[in-house]
Design a protein around this motif. Structure first.
Motif, short mmCIF file in Angstrom:
data_model
loop_
_atom_site.label_atom_id
_atom_site.label_comp_id
_atom_site.label_asym_id
_atom_site.label_seq_id
_atom_site.Cartn_x
_atom_site.Cartn_y
_atom_site.Cartn_z
N ARG A 188 38.51 48.00 59.86
CA ARG A 188 39.74 47.63 59.17
C ARG A 188 39.39 46.96 57.84
NH1 ARG A 188 43.91 46.78 63.36
NH2 ARG A 188 44.90 45.18 62.06
N VAL A 189 40.29 47.09 56.88
CA VAL A 189 40.09 46.48 55.56
C VAL A 189 41.34 45.71 55.19
CG1 VAL A 189 39.68 46.90 53.11
CG2 VAL A 189 38.51 48.31 54.81
N GLY A 190 41.17 44.43 54.87
CA GLY A 190 42.31 43.61 54.48
C GLY A 190 42.70 43.83 53.02
N TRP A 191 41.72 43.71 52.13
CA TRP A 191 41.94 43.87 50.69
C TRP A 191 40.69 44.43 50.04
CZ3 TRP A 191 46.66 42.98 48.58
CH2 TRP A 191 47.55 42.15 49.28
N ILE A 192 40.86 45.01 48.86
CA ILE A 192 39.77 45.39 47.98
C ILE A 192 39.89 44.47 46.76
CG2 ILE A 192 38.69 47.27 46.66
CD1 ILE A 192 40.43 49.19 48.45
N ALA A 193 38.82 43.81 46.35
CA ALA A 193 38.93 42.78 45.31
C ALA A 193 37.77 42.82 44.34
CB ALA A 193 39.02 41.40 45.95
N VAL A 194 38.04 42.37 43.12
CA VAL A 194 37.01 42.15 42.09
C VAL A 194 37.12 40.71 41.63
CG1 VAL A 194 36.13 42.79 39.81
CG2 VAL A 194 37.08 44.56 41.32
N LEU A 195 36.01 39.99 41.72
CA LEU A 195 35.93 38.62 41.22
C LEU A 195 35.31 38.66 39.84
CD1 LEU A 195 34.54 36.77 44.39
CD2 LEU A 195 36.87 37.51 43.90
N GLY A 196 35.99 38.06 38.87
CA GLY A 196 35.49 38.03 37.51
C GLY A 196 34.29 37.11 37.36
N PRO A 197 33.55 37.21 36.25
CA PRO A 197 32.34 36.39 36.06
C PRO A 197 32.62 34.90 36.00
CG PRO A 197 32.91 37.61 34.06
CD PRO A 197 33.77 38.15 35.14
#
Length: 246
Positions: A69-78
């Motif tokens: 299962r996958v809750g979210w797909i995310a990108v964290l900025g620098p």
């Protein structure tokens, strides 16, 4: 999923705020697919993005194929720096507020948020699954990679969500209107033109979703992109005051 507002002309699905809150909590607790640009080489981003197109990642996975299962797909900025504030204290104060005779309004919830430092919020983009969603996600994900947005996330495909997914782009302080407007401009600069709505995280932590018993609107700004205006720009309405911001 984050707050789902029906598209224009659609009937509102009669779920309770508690149902939306439970779904959001379940997604937050399930594993996330994350690209953390603070520690992951930028050269790996294109491959990661292609492997995790949100329209192709399924919320509930596939047990037969061993896909979780996958809750979210995310990108964290620098420059991403998590700042949740005192959520436990917030929720304790919320319980005391509900036990009192004080009315539950935007101002009383804002007061709790300020007292406990729970000030982050996000612009929400609701889109149908498919190419347009994947393209909008790539646009804001690259903006996060470039340090223009601190955190972006997108819900994976969920067959129970009537073919719609949500993208969230975060800022630090929902009480700073200038900051909220700047985030909208960063999103628009990527080419995103769909309507946006803005929700403070304090509402999410307190379970204030659509159809809540206090009749609070869970989003406090809306942004519509004006294609006919020269130069093109957003029209942002403060939904609490009903005044135009831009």
């Amino acid at each position: 999923m984050e707050e789902e507002a029906p598209a224009d002309g659609e009937a509102e699905t009669p779920f309770s705020a508690e149902t939306y809150a439970a779904e959001a909590m379940a997604a937050d607790m399930d594993p996330w697919i994350v690209f953390d640009s603070r520690i992951t080489p930028r050269s790996e981003f294109d491959g990661w993005l292609e492997s995790n197109r949100p329209s192709r990642v399924h919320r509930f996975g596939d047990e037969d194929s061993g896909v979780s299962r996958v809750g979210w797909i995310a990108v964290l900025g620098p420059n991403h720096c998590p700042s949740m504030g005192d959520v436990t204290g917030l929720q304790e104060s919320w319980d005391k507020l509900l036990a009192s005779s004080r009315p539950v309004t935007f101002q009383t919830v804002k007061e709790l948020a300020l007292n406990h430092g729970v000030l982050s919020g996000k612009w929400l983009m609701h889109l149908a699954s498919g190419f347009k969603l994947d393209h909008a996600w790539e646009c804001v994900a690259r903006a996060a990679l470039d340090g223009k947005i601190s955190l972006v996330k997108v819900s994976p495909y969920n067959p129970k969500a009537e073919g719609r997914q949500v993208i969230c782009a975060y800022n630090q302080n929902f009480t700073d209107e200038g900051e909220v407007v700047r985030l909208d401009s960063f999103i628009r600069a990527t080419g995103v033109k769909c309507p946006l709505s803005y929700k403070p995280d304090v509402y999410t932590y307190l379970g204030i979703y659509r159809n809540n018993r206090w009749k609070l609107c869970p989003t406090i700004y809306e942004s519509k992109f004006d294609l006919e205006c020269v130069p093109r720009r957003s029209h942002i309405i403060n939904k609490v005051t009903n005044l135009e911001v831009t």
